[in-house]
Design a protein around this motif. Sequence first.
Motif, PDB file in Angstrom:
ATOM      1  N   GLU A 192      -7.042   2.004   2.334  1.00 35.03           N
ATOM      2  CA  GLU A 192      -7.279   0.757   3.059  1.00 35.03           C
ATOM      3  C   GLU A 192      -8.777   0.538   3.213  1.00 35.03           C
ATOM      4  OE1 GLU A 192      -6.138  -1.348   7.330  1.00 35.03           O
ATOM      5  OE2 GLU A 192      -5.170   0.521   6.715  1.00 35.03           O
ATOM      6  N   GLY A 193      -9.230  -0.661   2.881  1.00 36.68           N
ATOM      7  CA  GLY A 193     -10.640  -0.996   3.005  1.00 36.68           C
ATOM      8  C   GLY A 193     -11.484  -0.646   1.810  1.00 36.68           C
ATOM      9  N   SER A 194     -10.894  -0.023   0.778  1.00 38.11           N
ATOM     10  CA  SER A 194     -11.656   0.328  -0.424  1.00 38.11           C
ATOM     11  C   SER A 194     -12.022  -0.938  -1.193  1.00 38.11           C
ATOM     12  CB  SER A 194     -10.835   1.248  -1.331  1.00 38.11           C
ATOM     13  OG  SER A 194      -9.802   0.519  -1.977  1.00 38.11           O
ATOM     14  N   PHE A 195     -12.878  -0.771  -2.195  1.00 39.64           N
ATOM     15  CA  PHE A 195     -13.259  -1.912  -3.036  1.00 39.64           C
ATOM     16  C   PHE A 195     -12.034  -2.554  -3.663  1.00 39.64           C
ATOM     17  CE2 PHE A 195     -14.431  -3.775  -7.114  1.00 39.64           C
ATOM     18  CZ  PHE A 195     -15.499  -4.592  -6.763  1.00 39.64           C
ATOM     19  N   LEU A 196     -11.127  -1.727  -4.177  1.00 38.88           N
ATOM     20  CA  LEU A 196      -9.904  -2.244  -4.806  1.00 38.88           C
ATOM     21  C   LEU A 196      -9.019  -2.935  -3.786  1.00 38.88           C
ATOM     22  CD1 LEU A 196      -7.937  -2.491  -7.194  1.00 38.88           C
ATOM     23  CD2 LEU A 196      -7.145  -0.172  -6.680  1.00 38.88           C
ATOM     24  N   ASP A 197      -8.922  -2.364  -2.605  1.00 40.45           N
ATOM     25  CA  ASP A 197      -8.095  -2.959  -1.550  1.00 40.45           C
ATOM     26  C   ASP A 197      -8.632  -4.336  -1.164  1.00 40.45           C
ATOM     27  OD1 ASP A 197      -5.901  -2.680   0.393  1.00 40.45           O
ATOM     28  OD2 ASP A 197      -7.495  -2.624   1.892  1.00 40.45           O
ATOM     29  N   ARG A 198      -9.945  -4.418  -0.993  1.00 40.92           N
ATOM     30  CA  ARG A 198     -10.550  -5.712  -0.626  1.00 40.92           C
ATOM     31  C   ARG A 198     -10.345  -6.740  -1.738  1.00 40.92           C
ATOM     32  NH1 ARG A 198     -14.808  -2.252   0.687  1.00 40.92           N
ATOM     33  NH2 ARG A 198     -16.119  -3.135  -0.979  1.00 40.92           N
ATOM     34  N   GLN A 199     -10.465  -6.290  -2.982  1.00 41.77           N
ATOM     35  CA  GLN A 199     -10.247  -7.197  -4.108  1.00 41.77           C
ATOM     36  C   GLN A 199      -8.816  -7.719  -4.119  1.00 41.77           C
ATOM     37  OE1 GLN A 199     -11.000  -5.414  -7.917  1.00 41.77           O
ATOM     38  NE2 GLN A 199     -10.493  -7.251  -9.070  1.00 41.77           N
ATOM     39  N   ALA A 200      -7.861  -6.815  -3.893  1.00 45.39           N
ATOM     40  CA  ALA A 200      -6.446  -7.216  -3.890  1.00 45.39           C
ATOM     41  C   ALA A 200      -6.158  -8.225  -2.788  1.00 45.39           C
ATOM     42  CB  ALA A 200      -5.565  -5.981  -3.741  1.00 45.39           C
ATOM     43  N   VAL A 201      -6.783  -8.040  -1.629  1.00 52.87           N
ATOM     44  CA  VAL A 201      -6.596  -8.982  -0.514  1.00 52.87           C
ATOM     45  C   VAL A 201      -7.204 -10.337  -0.857  1.00 52.87           C
ATOM     46  CG1 VAL A 201      -7.236  -9.483   1.881  1.00 52.87           C
ATOM     47  CG2 VAL A 201      -6.478  -7.186   1.257  1.00 52.87           C
ATOM     48  N   GLU A 202      -8.450 -10.314  -1.332  1.00 52.33           N
ATOM     49  CA  GLU A 202      -9.155 -11.567  -1.634  1.00 52.33           C
ATOM     50  C   GLU A 202      -8.455 -12.371  -2.720  1.00 52.33           C
ATOM     51  OE1 GLU A 202     -13.061 -10.245  -2.636  1.00 52.33           O
ATOM     52  OE2 GLU A 202     -13.525  -9.566  -0.583  1.00 52.33           O
ATOM     53  N   GLU A 203      -7.896 -11.675  -3.721  1.00 54.80           N
ATOM     54  CA  GLU A 203      -7.292 -12.378  -4.857  1.00 54.80           C
ATOM     55  C   GLU A 203      -5.798 -12.637  -4.671  1.00 54.80           C
ATOM     56  OE1 GLU A 203      -8.211 -10.063  -8.289  1.00 54.80           O
ATOM     57  OE2 GLU A 203     -10.377 -10.431  -8.156  1.00 54.80           O
ATOM     58  N   GLY A 204      -5.218 -12.075  -3.598  1.00 58.12           N
ATOM     59  CA  GLY A 204      -3.797 -12.313  -3.338  1.00 58.12           C
ATOM     60  C   GLY A 204      -2.868 -11.593  -4.291  1.00 58.12           C
ATOM     61  N   TRP A 205      -3.138 -10.294  -4.508  1.00 62.17           N
ATOM     62  CA  TRP A 205      -2.272  -9.513  -5.388  1.00 62.17           C
ATOM     63  C   TRP A 205      -0.852  -9.469  -4.845  1.00 62.17           C
ATOM     64  CZ3 TRP A 205      -4.653  -4.653  -8.081  1.00 62.17           C
ATOM     65  CH2 TRP A 205      -5.831  -5.031  -8.744  1.00 62.17           C
ATOM     66  N   LEU A 206       0.064  -9.145  -5.722  1.00 63.99           N
ATOM     67  CA  LEU A 206       1.483  -9.149  -5.398  1.00 63.99           C
ATOM     68  C   LEU A 206       1.830  -8.178  -4.273  1.00 63.99           C
ATOM     69  CD1 LEU A 206       4.057 -10.534  -6.420  1.00 63.99           C
ATOM     70  CD2 LEU A 206       4.321  -8.672  -8.070  1.00 63.99           C
ATOM     71  N   ALA A 207       1.193  -6.998  -4.269  1.00 60.34           N
ATOM     72  CA  ALA A 207       1.467  -6.012  -3.219  1.00 60.34           C
ATOM     73  C   ALA A 207       0.337  -4.994  -3.155  1.00 60.34           C
ATOM     74  CB  ALA A 207       2.799  -5.291  -3.481  1.00 60.34           C
ATOM     75  N   ARG A 208       0.233  -4.329  -2.006  1.00 62.41           N
ATOM     76  CA  ARG A 208      -0.731  -3.241  -1.796  1.00 62.41           C
ATOM     77  C   ARG A 208      -0.014  -2.124  -1.057  1.00 62.41           C
ATOM     78  NH1 ARG A 208      -3.017  -6.008   2.156  1.00 62.41           N
ATOM     79  NH2 ARG A 208      -4.420  -4.322   2.725  1.00 62.41           N
ATOM     80  N   PHE A 209      -0.260  -0.881  -1.509  1.00 59.86           N
ATOM     81  CA  PHE A 209       0.294   0.286  -0.836  1.00 59.86           C
ATOM     82  C   PHE A 209      -0.832   1.285  -0.571  1.00 59.86           C
ATOM     83  CE2 PHE A 209       3.882  -1.454  -3.268  1.00 59.86           C
ATOM     84  CZ  PHE A 209       4.795  -1.633  -2.239  1.00 59.86           C
ATOM     85  N   PRO A 210      -0.731   2.064   0.521  1.00 55.37           N
ATOM     86  CA  PRO A 210      -1.865   2.913   0.928  1.00 55.37           C
ATOM     87  C   PRO A 210      -1.915   4.257   0.222  1.00 55.37           C
ATOM     88  CG  PRO A 210      -0.108   3.089   2.542  1.00 55.37           C
ATOM     89  CD  PRO A 210       0.357   2.074   1.541  1.00 55.37           C
ATOM     90  N   MET A 211      -3.157   4.711   0.019  1.00 58.43           N
ATOM     91  CA  MET A 211      -3.428   6.087  -0.397  1.00 58.43           C
ATOM     92  C   MET A 211      -4.330   6.664   0.698  1.00 58.43           C
ATOM     93  SD  MET A 211      -3.034   8.335  -2.985  1.00 58.43           S
ATOM     94  CE  MET A 211      -3.052   7.589  -4.617  1.00 58.43           C
ATOM     95  N   TRP A 212      -3.776   7.505   1.547  1.00 60.10           N
ATOM     96  CA  TRP A 212      -4.522   7.987   2.706  1.00 60.10           C
ATOM     97  C   TRP A 212      -5.574   9.016   2.318  1.00 60.10           C
ATOM     98  CZ3 TRP A 212       0.957   7.599   2.988  1.00 60.10           C
ATOM     99  CH2 TRP A 212       1.417   6.525   3.770  1.00 60.10           C
ATOM    100  N   ASP A 213      -6.640   9.116   3.134  1.00 55.95           N
ATOM    101  CA  ASP A 213      -7.725  10.033   2.782  1.00 55.95           C
ATOM    102  C   ASP A 213      -7.301  11.494   2.850  1.00 55.95           C
ATOM    103  OD1 ASP A 213      -7.585  10.347   5.535  1.00 55.95           O
ATOM    104  OD2 ASP A 213      -9.756  10.228   5.843  1.00 55.95           O
ATOM    105  N   TRP A 214      -6.198  11.789   3.546  1.00 56.04           N
ATOM    106  CA  TRP A 214      -5.735  13.171   3.648  1.00 56.04           C
ATOM    107  C   TRP A 214      -4.778  13.554   2.510  1.00 56.04           C
ATOM    108  CZ3 TRP A 214      -0.668  12.103   4.298  1.00 56.04           C
ATOM    109  CH2 TRP A 214      -0.309  11.007   5.085  1.00 56.04           C
ATOM    110  N   VAL A 215      -4.657  12.698   1.520  1.00 60.33           N
ATOM    111  CA  VAL A 215      -3.884  13.019   0.310  1.00 60.33           C
ATOM    112  C   VAL A 215      -4.871  13.341  -0.806  1.00 60.33           C
ATOM    113  CG1 VAL A 215      -2.286  12.167  -1.436  1.00 60.33           C
ATOM    114  CG2 VAL A 215      -1.966  11.540   0.960  1.00 60.33           C
ATOM    115  N   GLY A 216      -4.820  14.569  -1.330  1.00 59.77           N
ATOM    116  CA  GLY A 216      -5.720  14.954  -2.418  1.00 59.77           C
ATOM    117  C   GLY A 216      -5.210  14.443  -3.752  1.00 59.77           C
ATOM    118  N   GLY A 217      -6.119  14.322  -4.715  1.00 59.29           N
ATOM    119  CA  GLY A 217      -5.739  13.813  -6.039  1.00 59.29           C
ATOM    120  C   GLY A 217      -4.644  14.640  -6.690  1.00 59.29           C
TER     121      GLY A 217
END
Length: 210
Positions: free
Chosen positions: A178-203
């Motif tokens: 939430e709040g990442s560059f991609l998240d902000r882009q998805a909000v601004e452009e009205g993407w179909l959906a957004r789901f969270p990747m929390w900071d406590w989840v490692g790659g």
Amino acid sequence: SLQQIEPLFHKAWQDMCALEKGALANPDEGRMVGHYWLRNPELAPKEEIAAAIRETIRRIKDFAQGIHRGQIMSPTGKQFRNILLMGIGGSALGPQFVTAALETAKPRMNIFFLDNTDPDGFDMVLARLKGRLAETLALVISKSGSTAETRNALLEVRNAYQREGLNFAAHSVAVTQEGSFLDRQAVEEGWLARFPMWDWVGGRTSETSA
């Protein structure tokens, strides 16, 4: 002897319990490690974390059912038949593993991956989807939202949709913090959906997240 190493077992157990309860496992980044909670939200140290996990699982199930039932469709009126996943590392390898393990002879949707910046690889995948992007869901996975390889794939894929006269945002889903560059882009452009990747989840454990 067992007597000598017994204290080490107790220490390891205590450390593991502390991690599950939210101890900072990455002091440099001040970050918890909570992939345990994704499998069992009741283990989460805070109720708001547990509630967020449960709500995300519910939203994912609702979204997936909407796609499969044709309730969520392309603006062209076509049902989504394909997924084009953009990611790198755990954000691509995890989904590839699950696809290989669970895919049937006749899958509900066909999935394609862009998981590096090889131009020939991009061309090959996009050539297979030429004329089919109207029924293709674009899934962009990047925890930070600024990973260069995933960003490059996103730009190439956006151009491919535009060449076919399609609105990329209306075909796209973001999985990111939430709040990442991609998240902000998805909000601004009205993407179909957004789901969270929390900071406590490692790659390495991101496959068990959204």
